[in-house]
Structure formats: C-alpha cells, structure tokens
Design a protein around this motif. Sequence first.
Motif, PDB file in Angstrom:
ATOM      1  N   LEU A  86       3.553   3.104   8.497  1.00  0.00           N
ATOM      2  CA  LEU A  86       2.597   4.000   7.859  1.00  0.00           C
ATOM      3  C   LEU A  86       3.366   4.901   6.903  1.00  0.00           C
ATOM      4  O   LEU A  86       4.430   5.412   7.247  1.00  0.00           O
ATOM      5  CB  LEU A  86       1.882   4.857   8.906  1.00  0.00           C
ATOM      6  CG  LEU A  86       1.022   4.106   9.921  1.00  0.00           C
ATOM      7  CD1 LEU A  86       0.548   5.043  11.027  1.00  0.00           C
ATOM      8  CD2 LEU A  86      -0.157   3.441   9.243  1.00  0.00           C
ATOM      9  N   SER A  90      -0.887   4.918   3.135  1.00  0.00           N
ATOM     10  CA  SER A  90      -1.647   4.278   4.213  1.00  0.00           C
ATOM     11  C   SER A  90      -3.035   4.889   4.332  1.00  0.00           C
ATOM     12  O   SER A  90      -3.236   6.081   4.097  1.00  0.00           O
ATOM     13  CB  SER A  90      -0.898   4.415   5.536  1.00  0.00           C
ATOM     14  OG  SER A  90       0.312   3.680   5.485  1.00  0.00           O
ATOM     15  N   TYR A 153      -1.398  -0.631   5.856  1.00  0.00           N
ATOM     16  CA  TYR A 153      -0.051  -0.228   6.218  1.00  0.00           C
ATOM     17  C   TYR A 153       0.788  -0.201   4.941  1.00  0.00           C
ATOM     18  O   TYR A 153       0.303  -0.554   3.869  1.00  0.00           O
ATOM     19  CB  TYR A 153       0.545  -1.219   7.221  1.00  0.00           C
ATOM     20  CG  TYR A 153      -0.220  -1.296   8.523  1.00  0.00           C
ATOM     21  CD1 TYR A 153      -0.018  -0.359   9.531  1.00  0.00           C
ATOM     22  CD2 TYR A 153      -1.151  -2.307   8.751  1.00  0.00           C
ATOM     23  CE1 TYR A 153      -0.719  -0.429  10.724  1.00  0.00           C
ATOM     24  CE2 TYR A 153      -1.852  -2.393   9.945  1.00  0.00           C
ATOM     25  CZ  TYR A 153      -1.636  -1.449  10.924  1.00  0.00           C
ATOM     26  OH  TYR A 153      -2.325  -1.515  12.094  1.00  0.00           O
TER      27      TYR A 153
END
Length: 190
Positions: A86, A90, A153
């Motif tokens: 992350l 994100s 992500y």
Amino acid sequence: MNKKIVLALFLFANLIAFSQKPCEIETNVTDSLGTYKLTKQAIIFERSFAGNSTTIFFALFNNNGVLGLETQQLQSSADFIKANCLDSNSRIFLQLNNGKIVTLLFAGAETCGTLVRNDKNENTRILIGSFVFSKENFEELKSSPVTFMRIKYSGEIIDYPLKTELISELDKKTYQPENYFIDYLKCVEN
C-alpha cells in the motif's frame, strides 16, 4: 381507527430498533490529543483454495472527526506469498447496489505488511492499512449495500466480490459483508 394506526407505527418502530446491529466498540479514548473510536473487526472477505487463504477484516474509526476504515488482510500459504503493498496511490473502490462507486484513500505510510510463519509452519502475510473517505461519499454507504470491492495496491489491482452472508471458516461466525457500512457507520459518526 386511530388506535390501529398508532399501534402499527409503534410495532414498526420497535421492529426497526431491534433489527439494527448493536455497536461493538473496541477502542474509545478521549484525552488531551482528542478522541479516537474504533469498532470491533468484522470479516468482509474470505477465500480458501488449494492450500492458500485470504481473509480481509474491516473496522471503522473516528479519529478527531475524521472517519475512516482500518483494513487487515491475512494471507496464508505453504508457498511464498507475494507482497501486495500500500502506498499514497492506493485506493479501495466500493461498488454499491445502487450503481454508485465510493472511493476510499489510503492514509498511512507505505507498507508491504509482515511475513511470519504460523503454528502450521505456513507463511502468513499480514497487511494493515487505514483508508479515509469524505463526507460526500460517506452518506451513500449508509443506505446502499456494497456488492463489490476493488483494492488498488502499489503494483496491481485485485477484485473482491462481497457476499450477502458469510459463514467464516476462521471463527465460525456469520457476517453480512454487503451491509457492513449500513450496520456499523452509525457507531463511529459521533
């Protein structure tokens, strides 16, 4: 006639009151730095296939009036688990039953989680992140079920379909992922 209407309204109000989920608060702190409230975690997504499992937990928080979502993702496998990181780009995208999409922004330091070995000698990756949403998209979550979740992500995007009802293999409890926000946003609004 008026007595029947009053009775019907009374019964309807009681039905609504008893059908709402109770708030389970994990943390509720007020000190010189402000206030922080966090709900108990709930399982939102669970998948187990060919010795690999993924479980995603949600908990809502209110940090000095900023409302957000704490996520925890557990992945287990006998094989090596690739890291999903992350970063500032994100996002969590929630597709609602009414067709609208709510976007939550990552609000933390870059992380790829932690890789540990569990008691079954399997690899377990734990990824924790906090996401925030604005007042504009907050209201939609209180009235429409979430049918689909997409997490962006740092290196890829993964989709997670949400179930109406989920009986967890992990703790054997029953969860309602689609109605999570409808049931629990009220717990952290104040």
